[in-house]
Design an enzyme around this catalytic site. Structure first.
Site, PDB file in Angstrom:
ATOM      1  NE  ARG A 280       4.783  -2.431   2.814  1.00  0.00           N
ATOM      2  CZ  ARG A 280       5.363  -2.813   1.673  1.00  0.00           C
ATOM      3  NH1 ARG A 280       5.281  -2.060   0.598  1.00  0.00           N
ATOM      4  NH2 ARG A 280       6.035  -3.956   1.628  1.00  0.00           N
TER       5      ARG A 280
ATOM      6  CD  GLU B 222      -0.323   0.857   3.761  1.00  0.00           C
ATOM      7  OE1 GLU B 222       0.313  -0.101   3.270  1.00  0.00           O
ATOM      8  OE2 GLU B 222      -0.286   2.005   3.297  1.00  0.00           O
TER       9      GLU B 222
ATOM     10  CE  LYS C 224      -0.677   0.205  -3.387  1.00  0.00           C
ATOM     11  NZ  LYS C 224      -0.553   1.061  -2.226  1.00  0.00           N
TER      12      LYS C 224
END
Ligand code: ZN
Ligand code: ZN
Lengths: 341, 534
Positions: free
Chosen positions: B233, B276, B228
């Site tokens: 984003r 991202e 992550k």
């Protein structure tokens, strides 16, 4: 004439304290809220209507003398009398007259008429001790008649949806004020033990609608009722038996959105037994006093306002009184304990 | 404004989703068409530009309330919200008038063209005709700080319910560029023309933090494990030979990322990639603050572009050759994404796109140890995605989980306290903490949340008894109490006395077991910064 020391507000020539927070020889109690009526003093003096509750809280065997409003007694040459403060049943301002000077300690007070206590009367004086719980211009309380109307309308809507309504207010003062204005044609009214305990000790002249103790509540038969409970009941399993319910909270703090949201109630009703901004200003002007002692609340801010705006000789005074605190509720805690006993 | 204020109050005073949806449906069922589209726009965060300065509003309010600035400021400190402070400080209005929402919005937007005197006249007159809830909403709109406690998801749900539409369709039609001034709600919801707005992103699929032991997710073979990343984003859209870059907050941010312009030549038309946006050099992410310096600049000089080059770490492929892939499985989408990117690499060597690597783990224990490596990789943790999952709308549980690493912590000494807001106005709840720099305590962070109500009262009591000095609303206190502060990130900051700045600090617990000399030092934190660098 008055001194603020570590025991409380001291009237030196008379040798008596007003609402002392530590045990003293002689204490005058403005009203029976537990931050003003504290344990341990030798002799108490209070308005007649306060006495049953003071005894409930401090013990039946305390030595306490009752006075009527306007009745004057002499203590070492100081003329002392009690005057209506409009805060709760039996609440009083203490007037002290000595060598041509008049001092008034107001305890807690409000100018709204709550139809439960004797309304506040301004007393001309030279020195006035005031609270400042809501001493900021952002506190402008709505007309209580509108608030009571809103409470009944809320109860009615819940009742129609088969939901109970739990309404939260201090057991002493706010609860009776709420009860007094409920419309019994909507449904049944129940009271938490702490509230019932206080109701039993109200003067006979106060007529409240018929209520039932919450322990008698039966879910199937009593849907749509209203239950009057103290703040300490919020978030406790005691509430479970009334599900489904809507939770309403009555407090001056409900004027602030943050307080309404954080408190986790479904509705906030702005109903307070303290003065809002306008009431404080009106009351202080009406006394004509030049010297103002500002206690619990926004004391330094409010004292500065009085100095700047009205050119009064206003100072802040440290006390241990708590104002309207919906968070940590000593009075209610005591009453819960009493209920258990 | 009356109905809109009622809607606001209804939503604001409940935490129950159903009650919120009901209130919305009720509003849409009876609101004027033009008001309804404005309502939707405001609810999903489309704010018109601000035409009144907050300082102006404040002074007009003080004038009507008859108070001076110091008293206004004290009130503001207690309320904690400017629009609400103005609402409450104004004298209660005696007359009422119901203005339309769209009329009010038109008026507010037109105010940039009028004199200050005219603005004042309009605002003060309006205040005097509004109820308290209406005033609050009006002030929120004029200060440009309107926000309301409904997710876009709930607005979509209510609209779908009211207009008998599929939620996914509503959701797609609400995204992207549209202006409440020149569309109607029905026009927006029922436009069947797929080509009407090519810039539109898909609603993002967001994950919740994993709440159960990872093993309970079952067979690891059914899960795709990725890192992550800690960036922005976003979606990259190429349609009609045009490039659009959207952030998760549905802001069109194409101009901020000139790096992506080259994609027009390397990706086929009708492509939407979810990923991202990160500052990266030599295939490795750079710390988040590099991104911050980059996004805070208006003009992107050559130097900044070189120091903070951005790329997209690609997670997912949502559209290929104009086909919506969201209902295909994660597995399928991943294969298509891999193919797409390798074709693009073939066309262009320094493609600003990288595929988010899938971590191959034998068992959950390996997944756990990968998670613990997160900080070394400048990541927040892991993403766990079911291989057969479709791409859903909004924040959902079940098929995707984020599994962040635990926060970092430091022990600090309480040195300053300030009163809180609202119901905590009489309690000292806003704290400043210090760490040791040699013999000296230097303040390094503020933190507000994290203590229980009971602890707050205890600390408040302690503060009142241990005050050394008062200046304004702030008290300095004896250096005695130690608290554990949790935070998400740390970076050097020459602006702070301590030389460091924390991201998202909060109080983890009160270390009653520790004395002040056991608190952390500046050196500890500088070392921590070093150790977090790769
Ligand atoms: Zn009281
Ligand atoms: Zn009090």
């Amino acid at each position: 004439m008055l001194k603020f020391d570590r025991f409380g507000i001291f009237c030196e020539p008379a040798g008596v304290y007003i609402d002392p927070w530590k045990p003293v020889e002689k204490a005058i109690i403005t009203h029976a809220h537990s931050d003003h009526a504290r344990w341990g003093s030798k002799h108490y003096l209070a308005h007649h209507d306060s006495i049953p509750i003071i005894k409930l809280r401090l013990g039946a065997d305390i030595s306490v003398q009752g006075l009527d409003y306007y009745e004057t007694i002499d203590m070492n040459g100081v003329k002392i009398s009690l005057h209506p403060a409009g805060h709760i049943t039996g609440s009083a301002q203490v007037k002290m007259e000595h060598k041509g000077k008049v001092w008034v300690a107001s305890g807690d007070y409000k100018l709204q008429n709550d139809n439960v206590s004797v309304p506040f009367e301004p007393i001309k004086c030279d020195h006035f001790v005031t609270e400042s719980t809501f001493g900021l211009p952002i506190y402008n309380f709505p007309d209580p008649q509108i608030v009571h109307h809103d409470i009944n309308a809320w109860w009615k809507t819940n009742n129609e949806q088969g939901k109970n309504s739990i309404i939260i207010g201090y057991a002493l003062g706010k609860a009776q004020r709420i009860l007094k204005h409920l419309d019994p044609s909507i449904g049944n009214i129940y009271t938490h033990g702490a509230v019932a305990n206080i109701n039993l000790r109200m003067p006979e002249k106060l007529i409240l609608p018929d209520t039932r103790p919450a322990v008698e509540f039966i879910k199937k038969e009593n849907a749509g009722s209203i239950i009057v409970a103290p703040p300490s009941a919020i978030g406790t399993p005691w509430l479970k038996r009334f599900e489904p319910f809507s939770l309403g909270i009555c407090s001056g703090w409900m004027q602030l959105r943050g307080a309404r949201r954080r408190r986790g109630g479904d509705r906030g009703f702005v109903l307070s037994d303290h003065c809002d901004w306008q009431q404080l200003n009106t009351a202080i002007k009406a006394t004509g006093a030049e010297n103002i002692y500002v206690t619990h609340g926004y004391k330094s801010i409010y004292a500065k306002w009085l100095r700047d705006e009205y050119k009064l000789n206003a100072v802040e005074v440290d006390t241990l009184y708590e104002g309207e605190n919906i968070e940590e509720n000593k009075p209610e805690e005591n009453e819960q304990a009493e209920e258990v006993q | 404004m009356k109905k809109f204020a009622e809607l606001y109050t209804a939503i604001d005073e409940t935490t129950k989703t159903n009650a919120k949806v009901d209130a919305l449906v009720h509003y849409f069922s009876e609101a004027d068409e033009k008001d309804a589209i404005w309502c939707v726009a405001l609810l999903i965060g489309k704010k018109p530009k601000r035409t009144i300065k907050t300082a102006e509003l404040k002074s007009w309010c003080m004038e009507l309330a008859g108070i001076e600035e110091w008293l206004f400021e004290e009130s503001y400190h207690v309320v904690g919200d400017l629009a609400e402070t103005i609402t409450l400080a104004l004298p209660p209005s005696k007359e009422r008038k119901d203005f339309s929402l769209h009329g009010t919005m038109d008026k507010i937007m037109s105010l940039d063209k009028v004199s200050e005197e005219e603005k004042r006249e309009y605002v003060q007159t309006t205040w005097n005709l509004l109820s308290t809830p209406e005033r609050f909403v009006f002030n929120k709109l004029t200060t440009g700080s309107f926000r309301i406690g409904v997710s876009q998801q709930l607005v979509i749900k209510a609209l779908a319910k009211q207009f008998h539409l599929d939620e996914n369709i509503v959701s797609h039609r609400l995204t992207g560029k549209w202006d409440p001034v020149n569309v109607t709600l029905k026009g927006l919801l029922f436009s069947d023309n797929k080509n009407d707005d090519h810039s539109k992103p898909y609603p993002f699929y967001l994950a919740y933090q994993l709440e159960v032991p990872a093993e309970e997710l079952g067979d690891l073979n059914e899960w795709q494990v990725e890192r992550k990343y800690d960036g922005i984003r976003g979606q990259i859209i190429i349609r009609d030979k045009q490039l659009f870059v959207w952030s998760r907050g549905e802001e069109l941010i194409t101009e901020k990322f000139p790096e992506f312009n080259s994609l027009l030549n390397s990706l086929p038309d009708g492509t939407v990639i979810d990923g991202e946006i990160l500052p990266m050099k030599d295939g490795k992410p750079l710390p988040f603050h590099v991104m911050q310096t980059r996004t805070s600049r208006k003009n992107l000089s050559k130097k900044i572009l070189e120091d903070a080059p951005l790329m997209m770490m690609c997670y997912d492929l949502l559209e290929l050759e104009y086909n919506d892939l969201r209902n295909e499985s994660m597995n399928m989408r991943r294969t298509k994404l891999e193919n797409l990117l390798s074709e693009a690499y073939a066309k262009m060597k320094d493609l600003p796109l990288v595929i988010s690597p899938v971590l191959e783990c034998k068992d959950w224990d390996e997944v756990k140890s990968e998670r613990l490596k997160a900080r070394e990789c400048l990541c927040e943790g892991l993403m766990l995605k079911r291989k057969d999952s479709v791409y859903e709308v909004g924040r959902r549980k079940g098929n995707w989980w984020k599994w962040k690493v635990d926060a970092l912590t430091v022990d600090g000494v309480l040195i300053y306290a300030q009163k809180g807001h609202g119901r905590r106005a009489n309690l000292y709840t806003d704290y400043t903490f210090a760490i040791w720099d040699g013999e000296q305590l230097v303040p390094f962070t503020k933190a507000y949340s994290g203590l229980t109500d009971k602890e707050l009262l205890q600390v408040d009591n302690w503060i009142k008894k241990n005050t050394i000095d008062k200046f304004g609303p702030v008290r300095s206190v004896k250096a005695e109490l130690v608290f554990e502060i949790a935070f998400e990130g740390i970076q050097p900051s020459p602006r702070h006395k301590s030389g460091i700045a924390l991201r998202f600090p909060r109080i983890a617990r009160w270390r009653t077991d520790k004395s002040p000399n056991e608190a952390n030092t500046k050196n500890d934190l500088l070392q921590l910064i070093q150790s977090l660098k790769v």
